[in-house]
Enzyme design. Structure first.
Site, PDB file in Angstrom:
ATOM      1  N   ARG A 227      25.701  39.208  43.378  1.00 36.10           N
ATOM      2  CA  ARG A 227      26.228  40.437  42.782  1.00 36.10           C
ATOM      3  C   ARG A 227      26.377  40.248  41.274  1.00 36.10           C
ATOM      4  NH1 ARG A 227      31.574  39.611  41.467  1.00 36.10           N
ATOM      5  NH2 ARG A 227      31.822  41.807  40.936  1.00 36.10           N
TER       6      ARG A 227
ATOM      7  N   GLY B  55      31.473  41.503  37.054  1.00 30.24           N
ATOM      8  CA  GLY B  55      32.119  42.658  36.433  1.00 30.24           C
ATOM      9  C   GLY B  55      32.704  42.339  35.073  1.00 30.24           C
TER      10      GLY B  55
ATOM     11  N   ASP C 218      47.398  36.888  36.729  1.00 28.87           N
ATOM     12  CA  ASP C 218      47.333  37.756  37.903  1.00 28.87           C
ATOM     13  C   ASP C 218      46.725  37.047  39.112  1.00 28.87           C
ATOM     14  OD1 ASP C 218      44.696  37.743  37.034  1.00 28.87           O
ATOM     15  OD2 ASP C 218      44.584  39.900  36.657  1.00 28.87           O
TER      16      ASP C 218
ATOM     17  N   SER D 256      41.632  37.543  30.353  1.00 31.97           N
ATOM     18  CA  SER D 256      41.934  36.810  31.584  1.00 31.97           C
ATOM     19  C   SER D 256      41.390  35.381  31.561  1.00 31.97           C
ATOM     20  CB  SER D 256      41.383  37.591  32.772  1.00 31.97           C
ATOM     21  OG  SER D 256      41.758  37.005  33.990  1.00 31.97           O
TER      22      SER D 256
END
Length: 540
Positions: A498, A501, A283, A73
């Site tokens: 956070r 990912g 995306d 990506s």
């Protein structure tokens, strides 16, 4: 020749033989996360081989088509990754994510044993001839080698394979879903389906509207190029950063634009021109323009609000009592949340990751989900589509009939399998035309609260655990208290941390009423996080 040797023994011997070329690299631990695997390309092949094995088992277990897309990506060119796509285009089930992590770290000498255990646990024989695997990749140079490793793994378990070559991640998701619905599922089918749906709803104009798309020097340029000619009589699409000269994701692409809050390199534009930026695998998408020489970025929050207002308006005109809702993450700008509340449109916050947003959006008749980074789509329930089709065939008032036909057509422009930058560009352009909205009209829905996002590289992102849709830190103990103490110094502000990912870092998001304060808060929290984790590691 094989007298006394079972079909299972033959397959397991095939695994033993083929796995010898894919020994695990020393000191590397793979982890299958929300985006699958992401790492340096030169260490991915062993994991890819094992995911070929796992995908074969998943295909056998569902007796259907499974997908694997090889892409990283928005990561730099030297990285690569892969993720497995479920039958309806969804992300891999959480239970199977665990299997993926375990198998990817299994030594060659133990692969046969672990596969046999998996076969027993899911109650699917290794020798099952069911299922098929479709493989695709983006334009990275390392792609063919990674695909070869996947193929080697799937072949070892005698799984049917179809390698469709280079395509976008959303295209692979769509193709897998279509295949399992026994519908046309080739790349030409993809282009014709969305081009015809767009033309039907958008309609011709006296003068073609033009737009520019920053394709991040990635695979999206190829996909968009295939649509420029079919749509030439409707819109004029100019492709920028098509990969012919620049590097993938270098100073361009949706992630760069969102982080830097500035236009990508390689795109020249004029006042109020419609411009888009997509990421490396197409995306994510965001819209930008200039007004009085000022850069204006409309991110996933603005897209979600545009879609929500447009669709809720059509539902009212159609006199349909359908549930509609917007699903966001902690990254959603506070102003967007208040705007939706003011419009009476339900909104819910879930953890980052498409699988969380998609699952929640399925609870609505019309579920809209977008991450602030521009990744999102719209889901129309089966019941919703059935009622739309039934209503469209009946006698109705003109306004009601028109609204229902627009809803039907809009549903066909959207790639409901997953967020699709290209389809979302077509949907945005359609709404702006039908509603006669200029970029500034759209942008004036609400004013974003100033924010700053930072990436803080730490030794191990996994030491940080979160809760409350990733808005609070549960571990290490005491870290959230330190964040709260810093936030308290900035009135009307919020900040969360956070673990990424996709990369070995943590992400800091700070939001304040003033840009300088947002910058200052983000830096203060980022510096504290780095120092805190360094001190923690020094004690280990």
């Amino acid at each position: 020749m094989f007298s006394g040797v079972s079909a299972k023994d033959i397959l397991l011997e095939s695994v033993r033989a083929s796995s010898s070329s894919y020994d695990l690299p020393k000191g590397v631990t793979y982890s299958y996360g929300t985006a699958g695997f992401r790492c340096k390309a030169d260490i991915l092949a062993p994991a890819a081989y094992r995911m070929g094995l796992l995908s074969a088992m998943r295909a056998k277990s569902v007796n259907g088509t499974i997908g694997i897309v090889v892409t990283a990506s928005h990561n730099p060119p030297q990285d690569n990754g892969l993720k497995i796509v479920e039958p309806m285009g969804e992300m891999l089930l959480s239970q199977w994510e665990g299997y993926a992590t375990k198998l990817s770290n299994t030594l060659c000498t133990s692969l046969v044993e672990v596969l046999s255990q998996l076969s027993e646990e899911i109650e699917v024989p290794l020798t099952s001839s069911r299922g098929r695997l479709i493989i695709a990749r983006d334009t990275r140079d390392s792609g063919p080698e990674i695909v070869s490793a996947v193929v080697a793994g799937a072949n070892a378990l005698d799984c049917k394979i179809q390698d469709i070559g280079i395509c976008t991640t959303p295209q692979l998701h769509w193709i897998v879903k279509q295949a399992n619905l026994s519908k046309p599922c080739t790349l030409p089918d993809y282009y014709s389906t969305f081009a015809e749906s767009f033309k039907l709803l958008y309609g011709k104009s006296e003068h073609n509207h033009s737009l520019k798309v920053d394709c991040a020097n990635g695979v999206g340029a190829r996909a968009l190029a295939a649509l420029t000619q079919p749509l030439a009589d409707y819109i004029d699409i100019k492709i920028c950063n098509d990969g012919s000269t620049g590097q993938l994701n270098e100073n361009c692409g949706a992630d760069f634009v969102k982080l830097m809050q500035n236009a990508p390199q390689g795109v020249s534009y004029v006042e109020n021109e419609h411009c888009y930026t997509i990421d490396g695998d197409a995306d994510r998408v965001m819209f930008f323009y200039t007004q009085e020489h000022q850069f204006k970025l409309l991110d996933g929050d603005k897209i979600a609000c545009l879609f929500a207002v447009f669709l809720s308006g059509l539902l009212k005109e159609a006199e349909l009592n359908f549930s509609i809702g917007v699903v966001q993450t902690a990254y959603a700008n506070g102003s967007s949340t208040r705007y939706l509340a003011g419009k009476g449109i339900p909104m819910v916050c879930v953890p980052t990751g498409v699988k969380h947003l998609h699952k929640c959006a399925e609870k609505y008749d019309v579920g809209i989900y977008f991450e602030a980074n521009g990744h999102g789509t719209v889901l129309f329930s089966d019941s919703c589509m059935e009622q739309l089709n039934s209503k469209a065939a009946s006698e109705l008032r003109k306004v009601q009939k028109c609204a229902i036909l627009k809803l039907q057509s809009f549903a066909q422009i959207i790639n409901s399998a997953v967020g699709d930058a290209i389809c979302n560009i077509l949907a945005i352009e359609t709404i702006l035309k039908l509603c006669k909205l200029s970029p500034s009209d759209w942008n004036s829905m609400y004013t974003d609260l100033p924010y700053r996002q930072l990436k803080i590289n730490i030794r191990d992102r996994n030491i940080i655990k979160t809760y409350d849709a990733e808005r609070k830190i549960s571990q290490p103990a005491g870290l959230q208290d330190k964040v709260d103490a810093l936030v308290s110094d900035y009135p009307d502000s919020r900040c969360f941390v956070r673990p990424s990912g996709t990369e070995n870092c943590v992400r800091v998001h700070a939001e304040c009423t003033d840009q300088r304060q947002a910058d200052s808060l983000a830096m203060a929290v980022g510096s504290m996080i780095f120092d805190f984790t360094e001190e923690l590691h020094s004690k280990l």
